[in-house]
Design an enzyme around this catalytic site. Structure first.
Site, PDB file in Angstrom:
ATOM      1  N   TYR A  30       0.829  -1.171  -0.171  1.00 41.93           N
ATOM      2  CA  TYR A  30      -0.022   0.001  -0.095  1.00 41.93           C
ATOM      3  C   TYR A  30       0.753   1.469   0.056  1.00 41.93           C
ATOM      4  O   TYR A  30       1.630   1.384   0.878  1.00 41.93           O
ATOM      5  CB  TYR A  30      -0.726  -0.015   1.254  1.00 41.93           C
ATOM      6  CG  TYR A  30      -2.020  -1.068   1.202  1.00 41.93           C
ATOM      7  CD1 TYR A  30      -1.794  -2.386   1.537  1.00 41.93           C
ATOM      8  CD2 TYR A  30      -3.173  -0.528   0.842  1.00 41.93           C
ATOM      9  CE1 TYR A  30      -2.599  -3.338   1.712  1.00 41.93           C
ATOM     10  CE2 TYR A  30      -4.322  -1.676   0.883  1.00 41.93           C
ATOM     11  CZ  TYR A  30      -4.033  -3.036   1.199  1.00 41.93           C
ATOM     12  OH  TYR A  30      -5.216  -3.881   1.112  1.00 41.93           O
ATOM     13  N   TYR A  61      -6.985  -5.150   9.923  1.00 42.27           N
ATOM     14  CA  TYR A  61      -7.006  -5.711   8.478  1.00 42.27           C
ATOM     15  C   TYR A  61      -7.193  -7.279   8.663  1.00 42.27           C
ATOM     16  O   TYR A  61      -7.805  -7.684   7.727  1.00 42.27           O
ATOM     17  CB  TYR A  61      -5.320  -5.360   8.353  1.00 42.27           C
ATOM     18  CG  TYR A  61      -5.364  -5.610   6.598  1.00 42.27           C
ATOM     19  CD1 TYR A  61      -5.439  -4.435   5.915  1.00 42.27           C
ATOM     20  CD2 TYR A  61      -5.020  -6.672   6.164  1.00 42.27           C
ATOM     21  CE1 TYR A  61      -5.184  -4.739   4.341  1.00 42.27           C
ATOM     22  CE2 TYR A  61      -4.916  -7.157   4.738  1.00 42.27           C
ATOM     23  CZ  TYR A  61      -5.191  -5.879   3.849  1.00 42.27           C
ATOM     24  OH  TYR A  61      -4.889  -6.163   2.557  1.00 42.27           O
ATOM     25  N   PRO A 101     -12.440   0.317  -0.913  1.00 44.46           N
ATOM     26  CA  PRO A 101     -11.701  -0.959  -0.735  1.00 44.46           C
ATOM     27  C   PRO A 101     -10.328  -0.906  -0.323  1.00 44.46           C
ATOM     28  O   PRO A 101      -9.775  -2.234  -0.063  1.00 44.46           O
ATOM     29  CB  PRO A 101     -11.526  -1.165  -2.307  1.00 44.46           C
ATOM     30  CG  PRO A 101     -11.588   0.059  -3.145  1.00 44.46           C
ATOM     31  CD  PRO A 101     -12.370   0.860  -2.196  1.00 44.46           C
ATOM     32  N   LYS A 115     -12.314  -4.903   3.168  1.00 44.06           N
ATOM     33  CA  LYS A 115     -13.337  -5.365   3.912  1.00 44.06           C
ATOM     34  C   LYS A 115     -14.651  -5.791   3.377  1.00 44.06           C
ATOM     35  O   LYS A 115     -15.279  -6.437   4.024  1.00 44.06           O
ATOM     36  CB  LYS A 115     -13.584  -4.174   5.267  1.00 44.06           C
ATOM     37  CG  LYS A 115     -12.466  -4.197   6.083  1.00 44.06           C
ATOM     38  CD  LYS A 115     -12.304  -5.033   7.189  1.00 44.06           C
ATOM     39  CE  LYS A 115     -11.191  -5.443   7.791  1.00 44.06           C
ATOM     40  NZ  LYS A 115     -10.328  -6.443   7.209  1.00 44.06           N
TER      41      LYS A 115
END
Ligand code: RFL
Ligand code: PHB
Length: 413
Positions: free
Chosen positions: A200, A384, A292, A296
Site C-alpha cells: 500500500y 486488517y 476498498p 473489507k
C-alpha cells in the site's frame, strides 16, 4: 413456488448464504438478474479474513481455496521512497488469505450446481412484497412469464444497486454516506507480483496498491480522478504512473504485461440502518459499502450472511427468534468498525484534493507513528486481519439489554 428463504442476488453474499443454509437443511431459492458469465466477469476483492475462510469451510467450499489460496502474514506500507512491513503474525497471531472473489464465486456456483440447486439467472423485474407479514413473496419475469416465490424470509443480497433496499419504505430506513473525491483504476495482468506481500503506497502523485491473485497474476491499482475514463489510460500510461508512485526497489520489479482487465471504481462509504425489516434481511453491499482500501467489503458480506444463517438455523431448529431479532444490531456493530477502519486507512493513504500542506504533513506524521509504534501497528493489523464475529448466541443479560434497547426505541419513536 414455495421455499423457506428467497435469496435475491447470486454474488458472494447470496451464494454463501445459500450454501450455509443448505448445510443447515434449510431450503432456499436464489434469484439473480444477470448471467453466470457476467457475475464471474467482475474483478473485485482479493483478500480474505480467517473468519471468511472459516465460513467457506463451514459451507463446504474451501477445498480449492486451501490448495490455491496464498497465506499472507503481513503487508507493506510504502512512503518516502521506503518500505515498512506490518507483521500481522507477530502483532495478532493471525494472517489473511489472498484468493480472488471471482474464485470464491466460482467455487460457490459449482457447489450449488452440484447440489442440483442452481440460482435462477437472468430474472427480470425482481420485486419484493409483504415482508412486513409472515408470508413474503418475490416476483420476477423469466423467459417472458411472471414467476412467484412464496417464502418465510427474504435475504436481500443484491448489492448496492439492488431491489431489496429500494423496497423498504423510506421512513423506515436511515442512510449514512460519504463519497470520496477520487477513484481507483485497477489493472489485472498475467505477470508475477512485484513483491511477495501486498504493498500500500502513499505518494504525492496519489495512492497505489500492488496486489496479486497468484504467483503469476498481479492486480494493481492507482488512485485516479473521479471523471477519468478507462480509455484515457493506455497500458503504457498505467504502468508508468504505477511505477512513479512506488519505491525504486518495488518499481524495478513490476513486470509490465498487457492488461487483461482495466476498470475504474468510485470510492464510497455507506451504511443503511437497520438491516432487517420484518421478514426482509439486508446483507453485504445491499446494506453497506466501504472503500476498498481496507479490503473489507467481501469479508463484511461473509460475516453478515454467517450471522444470518446462524439466526435462521436457530429459528427453524430451536424455534428461537432471538438471533433474528438481534441480526441487525449484531451486524451493524461490526460494520461500523469496518467503516471506521476503511475510512481511516483511505484518508491516510490517498492524496486528498483539499488537504493542503498541513494535511500532507499530518499524513506523514501518522505514517511515521504507525511504523514506529507497536501499538499503532497493532491497531492496523487487528483491523486488517478482521475483528471477531459477533457472538452467535446471546447470553441472558445481553438479551435483556437488547430487549431494553428495542423497547426504548419504540418508546421514543
Ligand atoms: P455483489 O457482489 O454486488 O453481488 C450482488 C448480486 O446481486 C445481483 N443483483 C440482483 N439480483 C436480482 N435482482 C436485482 N434487482 C439485483 N440487483 C443486483 C447482482 O447482479 C450481483 O450478482 O454484492 P455482495 O454479494 O454483497 O458482495 C460484496 C462484494 O462484492 C464487495 O463488497 C467486494 O467486492 C468489495 N471489495 C473488496 N472486498 C474485500 O473484502 N476485499 C477486497 O480486497 C476488496 N477489493 C472490492 C475490492 C470492490 C471493488 N470494487 C470494484 C467496488 C476491490 C474493488 C476494486
Ligand atoms: C485486490 O486484490 O483486488 C485488493 C486487495 C486489497 C485491497 C483492495 C483490493 O485493499
Amino acid at each position: 413456488m414455495r421455499t423457506q428463504v428467497a435469496i435475491i442476488g447470486a454474488g458472494p453474499a447470496g451464494l454463501l448464504l445459500g450454501a450455509l443454509l443448505h448445510r443447515a437443511g434449510i431450503a432456499a431459492v436464489i434469484v439473480e438478474q444477470r448471467s453466470p458469465a457476467y457475475v464471474l466477469g467482475r474483478i473485485r476483492a482479493g483478500v480474505l479474513e480467517q473468519t471468511t475462510v472459516a465460513l467457506l469451510e463451514q459451507a463446504g467450499v474451501a477445498e480449492r481455496l486451501h490448495r490455491e489460496g496464498l497465506r499472507h502474514d503481513g503487508i507493506e506500507l510504502a512512503f518516502d521512497g521506503r518500505l515498512h512491513r506490518i507483521d500481522f503474525q507477530a502483532l495478532t497471531g493471525k494472517h489473511v488469505t489472498v484468493y480472488g472473489q471471482t474464485e470464491v464465486t466460482r467455487d460457490l456456483m459449482e457447489a450449488r450446481a452440484a447440489a442440483g440447486l442452481p440460482p435462477v439467472y437472468e430474472a427480470q423485474g425482481v420485486s419484493l412484497h409483504d415482508f412486513d407479514g409472515t408470508r413474503p413473496v418475490v416476483r420476477y419475469r423469466k423467459n417472458g412469464s411472471l414467476r412467484e416465490i412464496e417464502c418465510d424470509f427474504i435475504a436481500g443480497c443484491d448489492g448496492f444497486h439492488g431491489a431489496s433496499r429500494a423496497s423498504v419504505p423510506a421512513p423506515a430506513l436511515t442512510t449514512h454516506e460519504k463519497v470520496y473525491p477520487f477513484g481507483w483504476l485497477g489493472v489485472l495482468a498475467d505477470a508475477p507480483p512485484a513483491r511477495d506481500e501486498l504493498v500500500y503506497a502513499q505518494h504525492a502523485r496519489g495512492f497505489a496498491l500492488c496486489s496479486q491473485r497468484s504467483a503469476t497474476r498481479s492486480r494493481y491499482y492507482v488512485q485516479c480522478a473521479l471523471d477519468d475514463r478507462v480509455e484515457q489510460w493506455s497500458d503504457a500510461r498505467f504502468w508508468d504512473e504505477l511505477r512513479r508512485r512506488l519505491p525504486e526497489e518495488v518499481a524495478q520489479r513490476v513486470t509490465v504485461a498487457p492488461a487483461l482487465e482495466k476498470s475504474i471504481a468510485p470510492l464510497r462509504s455507506f451504511v443503511a440502518e437497520p438491516m432487517r425489516f420484518g421478514r426482509l434481511f439486508l446483507a453485504g453491499d445491499a446494506a453497506h459499502i466501504v472503500p476498498p482500501t481496507g479490503a473489507k467489503g467481501l469479508n463484511l458480506a461473509a460475516s453478515d450472511v454467517g450471522t444470518l444463517a446462524q439466526a435462521l438455523h436457530e429459528f427453524y431448529a430451536d424455534k428461537r427468534s432471538a438471533g433474528i431479532d438481534a441480526y441487525s444490531q449484531r451486524c451493524l456493530s461490526r460494520v461500523w468498525k469496518a467503516e471506521r477502519f476503511s475510512w481511516w486507512f483511505t484518508s491516510l493513504m490517498h492524496r486528498l484534493p483539499d488537504q493542503g500542506e498541513f494535511g500532507a504533513r499530518l499524513q506523514q506524521a501518522e505514517l511515521d507513528y504507525l511504523v514506529g509504534s507497536r501499538a499503532a501497528a497493532g491497531a492496523l493489523a487487528e483491523n486488517y486481519v478482521g475483528l471477531p464475529l459477533p457472538p452467535s448466541s446471546l447470553r441472558g443479560d445481553e438479551q435483556r439489554e437488547l430487549h431494553h434497547d428495542a423497547s426504548s426505541a419504540t418508546a421514543s419513536a
